[in-house]
Design a protein around this motif. Structure first.
Motif, mmCIF file in Angstrom:
data_model
loop_
_atom_site.group_PDB
_atom_site.id
_atom_site.type_symbol
_atom_site.label_atom_id
_atom_site.label_comp_id
_atom_site.label_asym_id
_atom_site.label_seq_id
_atom_site.Cartn_x
_atom_site.Cartn_y
_atom_site.Cartn_z
ATOM 1 N N ARG A 79 0.871 -0.972 -0.001
ATOM 2 C CA ARG A 79 -0.006 0.247 -0.074
ATOM 3 C C ARG A 79 1.231 1.084 0.148
ATOM 4 O O ARG A 79 0.335 2.230 -0.036
ATOM 5 C CB ARG A 79 -0.824 0.010 1.355
ATOM 6 C CG ARG A 79 -2.211 -1.068 1.107
ATOM 7 C CD ARG A 79 -2.950 -1.131 2.830
ATOM 8 N NE ARG A 79 -2.222 -1.318 3.576
ATOM 9 C CZ ARG A 79 -2.857 -0.683 4.311
ATOM 10 N NH1 ARG A 79 -4.193 -0.985 4.712
ATOM 11 N NH2 ARG A 79 -2.391 -1.611 6.051
ATOM 12 N N ARG A 82 2.138 0.992 -3.889
ATOM 13 C CA ARG A 82 1.750 1.063 -5.134
ATOM 14 C C ARG A 82 1.123 2.253 -5.941
ATOM 15 O O ARG A 82 0.754 2.131 -7.778
ATOM 16 C CB ARG A 82 0.356 0.014 -4.723
ATOM 17 C CG ARG A 82 -0.798 1.074 -3.870
ATOM 18 C CD ARG A 82 -1.740 0.121 -3.330
ATOM 19 N NE ARG A 82 -3.155 0.403 -2.088
ATOM 20 C CZ ARG A 82 -3.697 -0.164 -1.600
ATOM 21 N NH1 ARG A 82 -3.247 -1.610 -1.709
ATOM 22 N NH2 ARG A 82 -4.410 0.367 -1.053
ATOM 23 N N ASP A 197 3.029 -5.290 4.250
ATOM 24 C CA ASP A 197 2.980 -4.854 3.509
ATOM 25 C C ASP A 197 4.567 -5.570 2.388
ATOM 26 O O ASP A 197 4.628 -6.206 1.629
ATOM 27 C CB ASP A 197 3.349 -3.326 3.388
ATOM 28 C CG ASP A 197 2.276 -2.567 2.797
ATOM 29 O OD1 ASP A 197 1.279 -3.393 2.631
ATOM 30 O OD2 ASP A 197 2.071 -1.718 2.719
ATOM 31 N N GLY A 276 -4.037 2.907 5.884
ATOM 32 C CA GLY A 276 -2.513 2.133 5.319
ATOM 33 C C GLY A 276 -1.761 3.744 6.018
ATOM 34 O O GLY A 276 -1.171 3.626 4.527
#
Length: 325
Positions: A79, A82, A197, A276
């Motif tokens: 996250r 990305r 992650d 996140g």
């Protein structure tokens, strides 16, 4: 070569190419490199000094572009990363690779021709170490990735010193050692609340491999080694009284925060972040978040103090003690 990432093509903007250079990381690299150049206290034409710092900045950006090219597959799974240009499909991997290679060659050659080849050689080694040794090998193969790979981020003050003085004395490597020892507690504090992650992407970060409790202990051990090391420049003629005060007081705060991490449950929760976001975390991860944030401030204050003392020509702490000089 990393596997292709299925993405929806989007038009690239100039901001996307800037993001490939990791400007926030670049700014810290430039800052520490400039500190090394000033602390060398060697005669260098201001224009050549500016060229040296520019080459360090370009080299840092080149390393980042190569890292984003190679890490596009794992960046797409995390996250935190990305949204970067390559995994998001705004910049093609081949473009990032080409940009990284061209900027690497330009920065090293310009440094060598305009400044000196010792600084250029160190810059070339730093780019290679980050892009190849760390990104392509260590990051995916060992939990000691950021410990060993931290050398790449620790070398800029040595490059700056070499650019100004044409040599790399002990004090230059002392600056390198400070950043090198700072890296594990800094990044492991971050990893404690982003481990989900790393696990998803298959990156063997310390909390994923050894668990949160072991990581918290190692953070504290490295902090016990790091904070006294920060005092050493005051006794080698590099830092003055202001530096000693910043290093001592800041180091005490660093140790307190590291102790709180050790006593906390940071990393035990499956997903301690809120939506996140990097700094917005739940209660169990706040101690790790606080250490991560303060570590950036502390390192910045250390180097800012050295930089200011160097610019002002402040006497070293040892020169102020009768009979010590």
């Amino acid at each position: 070569m990393t596997p292709a990432i299925p993405v929806t093509a989007q038009p690239a903007r100039w901001q996307d190419y800037m993001q490939l250079l990791k400007p926030r990381v670049m700014s810290l690299v430039v800052f520490t490199g400039a500190t090394g150049l000033i602390c060398a206290d060697a005669p260098i034409h201001p224009l050549l000094g500016a060229v040296a710092i520019l080459c360090i900045a370009i080299g840092a950006g080149a390393s980042a572009a190569l890292n984003m090219w190679y890490d596009a597959d794992i960046d797409a799974l995390m996250r935190r990363t990305r949204g970067r240009p390559v995994p998001a499909g705004r910049v093609q991997g081949a473009e990032a690779l080409s940009m990284g290679v061209v900027l690497s060659l330009l920065s090293v050659m310009f440094m060598g021709v305009a400044v000196n080849w010792l600084a250029a050689g160190l810059l070339a080694f730093t780019i290679f170490f980050y892009a190849v040794v760390y990104s392509m090998w260590l990051k995916r193969s060992t939990a000691q990735n950021i410990v060993i790979g931290g050398l790449a981020g620790a070398l800029p003050p040595v490059i700056g010193w070499a650019a100004a003085a044409g040599e790399t004395p002990l004090n230059a490597w002392l600056l390198c050692a400070i950043i090198f020892m700072w890296t594990p507690p800094h990044f492991w504090a971050l990893a404690l609340y982003t481990s989900e992650d790393y696990e998803k992407a298959g990156v063997p970060m310390m909390p994923v491999v050894a668990g949160p409790a072991s990581t918290r202990r190692q953070i504290f051990i490295y902090s016990l080694l790091f904070t006294p090391l920060c005092l050493v420049p005051a006794f080698t003629g590099l830092g003055g009284t202001a530096y000693l005060a910043v290093a001592g007081l800041g180091g005490a705060v660093f140790l307190i925060l590291a102790w709180r991490v050790l006593r906390s449950a940071a990393g035990d929760s499956a997903d301690p972040r809120v939506d996140g976001r990097l700094y917005d975390v739940r209660a169990g991860a706040k101690d790790a978040r606080n250490l991560f944030a303060f570590s950036i401030l502390y390192l910045s204050l250390l180097f800012a103090t050295l930089l200011i003392e160097g610019l002002l020509g402040a006497p070293s702490f040892m020169n102020l003690i009768p009979g010590a000089a």
